[in-house]
Design an enzyme around this catalytic site. Structure first.
Site, PDB file in Angstrom:
ATOM      1  N   LEU A   2       0.858  -1.183   0.000  1.00  0.00           N
ATOM      2  CA  LEU A   2       0.000   0.000   0.000  1.00  0.00           C
ATOM      3  C   LEU A   2       0.894   1.233   0.000  1.00  0.00           C
ATOM      4  CD1 LEU A   2      -3.231   0.596   2.025  1.00  0.00           C
ATOM      5  CD2 LEU A   2      -1.605   2.428   1.629  1.00  0.00           C
ATOM      6  N   HIS A  10       7.288   3.069  11.707  1.00  0.00           N
ATOM      7  CA  HIS A  10       7.843   4.260  11.062  1.00  0.00           C
ATOM      8  C   HIS A  10       6.795   5.361  11.098  1.00  0.00           C
ATOM      9  CE1 HIS A  10       9.513   6.782   7.853  1.00  0.00           C
ATOM     10  NE2 HIS A  10      10.638   6.093   7.950  1.00  0.00           N
TER      11      HIS A  10
END
Length: 336
Positions: A126, A230
């Site tokens: 994605l 992240h």
């Protein structure tokens, strides 16, 4: 309007651009023309294949601007991981060392190397290009996969996972990998990540420590990022958590990012999706929805306003064209 559709060979330049923009740590999009073209071919074969049980199929899709033809991003599902290439994880658990005689009781965390997710379905790849990160575009890229799973359950496993990108800096340096590198690998994180992305995983079996690793023996920097994501991945994680995905202690073997999972029957968008009959017209105020056709080989999904009237979905002519449906056809939708 963005429409999600299966990728084709003509999309290779756009896919390569997405790979270049995705940055370090995005294993499923290596910057390699040959690997990406092979993945496109595999996806085309998978979409055309008659399937009754999840196997090594991979379904790669792109988001296309219906006005300009520009590719805004990608999204994908792997039907059953680990069948052709091993899928490795670390599992974070707790062990107890105690002695009643000495009145000592220590609970310590350990990382255990394994292949526990072999055969499950995976949400992956994605990526939405920065200029498109607004409105419902991100939700469309993510949730269209749940509409596909709800409509074609025989193609997927009962368990669905998603690997979340772990912590690394702008140069691709991972604190967790730095510890592994120092003691076991002697190669940079970016190289290890790239080799994994192109399917050359033999070095993992050769060099990865097979015995459990005591977390308290890792560097403080490595310990701090276990199970952390992240910063650019946090929105994707929040969306999946709202769908019912949770982390059961599995983390990536390179950057220690969390892997989240959910039974496909418990995914919110699968549970609450509904089949409706198409009526082309003016949807009025309607509801904001993610909507797809019911085809698999010619899958299409968009986001927009839908007038839901009982079992009918009133959609605009523009949306009907994007979905490749006509009056009376069925569509599957979820409200945002």
């Amino acid at each position: 309007m963005l429409v999600i559709r299966p990728i084709t060979a003509a999309d290779l330049p756009a896919l390569l651009q997405c790979a270049e923009e995705s940055g370090h740590g995005f294993t499923s999009l290596p910057v390699n023309d040959e690997i990406l073209l092979n993945r496109i071919k595999h996806s085309e074969e998978s979409f055309a294949k008659a399937v009754t049980k999840a196997g090594p199929e991979g379904y790669l899709m792109v988001a296309e601007d219906t006005e300009t033809g520009e590719i805004a991003g990608t999204t994908a599902i792997e039907a059953a991981i680990g069948l052709d290439n091993p899928f490795y994880t670390y599992h974070l658990s707790t062990v107890v060392h105690s002695s009643r005689r000495l009145n000592v009781h220590n609970a310590v965390k350990v990382l255990t190397f394994g292949n526990d997710y072999t055969g499950v379905s995976e949400l992956c790849t994605l990526f939405l290009r920065p200029e498109w990160r607004e409105g419902a575009n991100g939700r469309l890229l993510s949730k269209c996969r749940f509409l596909m799973m709800a409509e074609h359950p025989q193609r997927f496993d009962n368990t669905v996972i998603a690997e979340m990108r772990g912590v690394s800096d702008e140069n691709g340096n991972s604190p967790f990998w730095e510890w592994l590198k120092q003691h076991f690998f002697s190669i940079d994180f970016t190289l290890a990540d790239y080799l994994t992305g192109i399917g050359k995983k033999g070095f993992i079996a050769d060099l990865m420590p097979k015995l459990p690793i005591y977390v308290n023996l890792l560097s403080p920097e490595a310990q701090a990022v276990i199970g952390e994501v992240h910063e650019k991945t946090r929105p994707a994680l929040r969306l999946l958590e709202k769908e019912g995905f949770t982390c059961r202690g599995y983390v990536d073997i390179f950057d220690a990012g969390p892997t989240v999972e959910c039974d496909v029957r418990n995914i919110e968008s699968v549970r609450h999706s509904q089949l409706c009959r198409v009526e082309i017209g003016l949807p009025g105020k309607g509801s904001e929805c993610i909507i797809s056709n019911t085809s698999f080989e010619h899958f299409r999904a968009v986001a927009g306003t839908v007038g839901i009237e009982g079992e009918a979905a009133v959609i605009s002519a523009e949306m009907a064209k994007a979905l490749q449906v006509q009056d009376g056809d069925q569509v599957r939708l979820i409200t945002q």
